[in-house]
Design a protein around this motif. Structure first.
Motif: not given
Length: 183
Positions: A44-46, A82, A19, A15, A17, A57-59
């Motif tokens: 802001d994602l993963r 989300d 941003s 994974q 991240t 996933t993230g926001t």
């Protein structure tokens, strides 16, 4: 808006991240409210490799601007949604999956196309009837007067079906006045 996932293919559990702030694309909104084109869209994602593909996933956050649906005053507020989306490696995975959830495919260049996902999430999170506040009285339906300035503002509305009786009542009242004056 693309995210490169080449290093994740074949490595389930890997994974990373992400941003970043990107420019919002056009069309993120409805008639009265939306996210302005070229405004900041904070992600802001993963991105995680799973057996079926890539799980995002993230926001996502942005500033909503527009007009109140009742009084047409400008409104603005922050919006955060989300994000959770599965991208499959192959089209066959989409066909064999019995889930009702929509899955998307990793592109041939091994990237994730973010714009359709973000568009779906952000636009569906916008209010259908945006208001500046819950008790906004709006505008007068007759003349467009701002009801907040004078809450007692009203127009006398006479049902046209009773108009003939109103004129008869005026005639009878006028006749009564004439009789009183002659006595």
């Amino acid at each position: 808006m693309h995210v490169d996932v080449k290093e994740l293919k074949g490595h389930p559990g890997a994974q990373r991240t992400l941003s970043r702030t990107v420019e919002a694309p056009s069309g993120l909104g409805t008639v009265l409210v939306g996210i302005a084109e070229h405004s900041d869209l904070d992600l802001d994602l993963r991105v995680e490799s799973v057996h079926e593909g890539v799980l995002l996933t993230g926001t996502a956050s942005a500033e909503v601007t527009g007009q109140c649906g009742r009084c047409l005053d400008p409104i603005g507020y922050p919006l955060t949604v989300d994000v959770m989306q599965l991208y499959t490696w192959t089209p066959e995975a989409n066909q064999t999956d019995g889930d009702d959830e929509e899955t998307r495919e990793v592109t041939a260049e091994l990237t994730l196309e973010l714009e359709p996902v973000l568009r779906d999430l952000l636009v569906s999170a916008l209010p259908f009837q945006p208001v500046c506040r819950a008790d906004c009285p709006g505008l007068c339906s007759q003349c467009g007067f701002r009801m907040e300035d004078d809450p007692g503002h009203a127009h006398e509305q006479l049902d046209p079906r009773w108009a003939a009786l109103a004129s008869l009542a005026d005639t009878l009242n006028h006749d009564d006045e004439d009789d009183d004056a002659s006595s």
